[in-house]
Design an enzyme around this catalytic site. Structure first.
Site, PDB file in Angstrom:
ATOM      1  N   HIS A 155       0.794  -1.248  -0.091  1.00  0.00           N
ATOM      2  CA  HIS A 155      -0.051   0.000  -0.124  1.00  0.00           C
ATOM      3  C   HIS A 155       0.906   1.169   0.023  1.00  0.00           C
ATOM      4  CE1 HIS A 155      -4.484  -1.500   0.853  1.00  0.00           C
ATOM      5  NE2 HIS A 155      -3.478  -2.525   0.695  1.00  0.00           N
ATOM      6  N   GLU A 179       0.935   4.079   1.567  1.00  0.00           N
ATOM      7  CA  GLU A 179       1.486   4.916   2.542  1.00  0.00           C
ATOM      8  C   GLU A 179       2.347   3.848   3.372  1.00  0.00           C
ATOM      9  OE1 GLU A 179      -1.729   3.856   1.538  1.00  0.00           O
ATOM     10  OE2 GLU A 179      -3.302   4.652   2.849  1.00  0.00           O
ATOM     11  N   CYS A 203      -6.810   3.295   4.203  1.00  0.00           N
ATOM     12  CA  CYS A 203      -7.853   2.281   4.312  1.00  0.00           C
ATOM     13  C   CYS A 203      -8.002   1.758   5.708  1.00  0.00           C
ATOM     14  CB  CYS A 203      -7.471   0.803   3.504  1.00  0.00           C
ATOM     15  SG  CYS A 203      -6.099   0.281   4.231  1.00  0.00           S
TER      16      CYS A 203
END
Length: 584
Positions: A180, A182, A276
């Site tokens: 992901h 981040e 998320c």
């Protein structure tokens, strides 16, 4: 429009209409004949609206951010390197000394500048690559000195939305588990920290060599010494380049063996959408409840959540099977990874540096988080720190609960309905290449020379860099590499205690138990790297090279580009030749 009412001479002009889907149009508004403000959007109307908001934020100090202190009752904590103007001393753990004249909102013009820097840097380094510039989530870290935009520097950026497949778990720490954006951007920041410590090692080696040299010529002691390897010609521009490479750490002071971040240096995280997990589990159309959460006691609020293997979205940890085992995953059990919201809340207690670096430097905390879309103040604050602020206790100094400032860009990104690619890219300042990782295998996309080359951001890569740093860094006694990566991490006692208190806080609030990966994946040993396999900012540990002095890391004073593929199946990325499109 409010801007026209305040400034009758405001003039709008559409300067671009061929951008990416979420920012297809770029509109510039000119106010007072000489002040220009830019806005982007998927339509001319939205781009014009964004430009007007940017102008009002700058000229009239009018903020259109949903984040307003009076609306959802947030009060800023006066802390050290996690908030502006904080004390340079050691902050109390979980410091709740509220300051009434501060709030959690980052200045709008500064937030826009941070987001724009990351987006522009991404467009610059991926210029010419239509294949790998496709992305759904973009994240990046920006370093500043105070709130001076002129000092802003993009440290790392990344894209990605997937996690490694269970069948590709590694027993040597050579794969990226979570791709992901981040998470990869934060690992790029960790790489930057290692590079900073490498520079300190080089300075120490330079001073030692200078002192031992009897016939060394005199030079200006105000300039950093330049190390030249045997047989290498001296670069006359090297001192200037190394001078620009500012060290961000202070050496250990009295009573501590840890390096500290210099005062006034802040790190800001930009994400083009809410992370998320808990921060994103709400309806963006419920505008009537943007100011407060009308149902804060719902059991779904604040729950720890996990990402699903090879898919998007998250599920509560209470819905999972509990402990994950190596053989269970290999037999088909889904490999679960904690959500980005949960990991950011973890960074706000344990710091951004990770467990290995925690034995060398004090925890480094986020100053702010800037989102490109989907900022719901109540949900975001709860997700990143609010859900544990009343339960966290017993943190060993200098660990604390950090509360970063929040902001939403005026040029908000629209919902991206395209299919997410199955790869992740990462770029780090002063690097020579953009790295492309297959999200399902966790390794670099295949190339002609080495089909199993691991990423510079893998655990094994950081383990190797850690061993190099502790061998050459002054002022850190009693540091050693244990037989395994797991044992080395567990030897950082204060970090492990803080982590236990964090997990206990989640459990105390009945938010679920932190789900860990199978323990076998951290029980690997240090692999002695070949010099040819090391990245541009890495060197062999002392004793593994014959008195070779590493060169100063390369500098990215020229745009790093990714050329277009010569055909549909081949792409060249910096110094890496990639074959195949892993998004297929």
């Amino acid at each position: 429009m409010l801007l026209h009412e305040l400034f009758t001479d405001a003039h709008f002009e559409c300067v671009s209409s061929d951008g990416l889907q979420h920012s297809k149009f770029t509109v510039v508004v000119t106010v007072n004949d000489n002040q220009r403000f830019e806005g982007t959007g998927p339509s001319k109307k939205m781009a014009k609206n964004a430009a007007a908001k940017a102008a009002l934020a700058s000229i009239c100090n009018i903020s259109f951010s949903p984040l307003q202190q009076s609306k959802f009752g947030l009060i800023s904590a006066g802390t050290s390197n996690g908030s502006i103007g904080g004390s340079s001393g050691v902050a109390l753990n979980g410091d709740n000394s509220f300051t009434q004249n501060k709030n959690f909102e980052l200045p709008q013009t500064f937030a826009d500048a941070v987001g724009k820097l990351v987006i522009e840097k991404f467009n610059e380094v991926m210029k010419g690559s239509d294949v790998y510039s496709r992305r759904k989530v973009l994240a990046g870290f920006v370093m500043t000195h105070g709130y001076d935009v002129k000092t802003a520097r993009v440290i790392s950026l990344a894209t990605g939305t997937k996690c490694v497949s269970g069948e590709h778990m590694s027993v040597t720490g050579s794969v990226i588990n979570d791709s992901h954006a981040e998470i990869i951007a934060r690992r790029g920041l960790m790489d930057f920290f290692y590079s900073q410590l490498d520079l300190l090692c080089q300075q120490t080696a330079s001073v030692t060599a200078e002192e031992s040299s009897v016939s060394a010529p005199a030079h200006d002691h105000n300039m950093p010494a330049v190390v030249v390897s045997p047989g290498q010609e001296a670069d006359p521009n090297a001192p200037d380049r190394q001078a620009r490479q500012e060290i961000i750490f202070n050496k250990p002071g009295d009573g501590t063996n840890l390096y500290t971040l210099k005062d006034g240096i802040y790190f800001h995280l930009y994400i083009n959408t809410a992370p998320c997990g808990d921060a994103r589990v709400f309806s963006p159309h419920e505008n009537d409840s943007m100011d407060v959460d009308k149902h804060p006691n719902r059991k779904a609020r604040g729950q720890l959540r996990t990402k699903v293997e090879s898919g998007e979205g998250t599920i509560p940890v209470k819905s999972s099977d509990g402990i994950q085992t190596w053989d269970g995953v290999l037999q088909g059990q889904r490999l679960l990874t904690m959500s980005c919201s949960d990991k950011i809340s973890r960074w706000n207690v344990l710091g951004l540096q990770g467990s290995l670096l925690a034995s060398i430097i004090e925890p480094i905390y986020l100053h702010s988080i800037v989102l490109g879309s989907l900022l719901h103040p109540a949900h975001m604050y709860r997700a990143i720190c609010g859900r544990i602020e009343s339960a966290i206790q017993g943190l060993p100094p200098p660990y604390r609960l950090n509360k970063p400032k929040l902001a939403l860009m005026t040029s908000a990104e629209s919902r991206n309905q395209t299919k997410p690619p199955n790869f992740s890219i990462n770029w780090i300042t002063n690097g020579t290449e953009v790295e492309i990782v297959n999200s399902f295998t966790g390794k670099l996309i295949n190339n002609n020379t080495n089909t199993n080359k691991m990423s510079r951001l893998s655990k094994q890569s950081f383990y190797q860099r850690y061993s190099t740093v502790i061998a050459g860094l002054p002022g850190i006694p009693f540091r050693e590499v244990k037989p395994t990566y797991f044992e080395t991490k567990m030897s950082v006692a204060e970090y492990q205690q803080a982590k236990r208190e964090l997990f206990a806080a989640f459990s105390k609030e009945d938010l679920g138990e932190w789900l860990k990966k199978p323990i076998e994946q951290d029980q690997f040993t240090l692999i002695v790297a070949k010099e040819s396999d090391l990245g541009p900012q890495q060197t062999l540990p002392q004793g593994q090279q014959q008195q070779q002095q590493s060169q100063p890391p390369p500098y990215a004073n020229q745009p790093q580009t990714v050329p277009m593929p010569a055909d549909a199946n081949t792409a060249t990325v910096g110094n890496v030749s990639s074959i195949g499109n892993c998004s297929k």
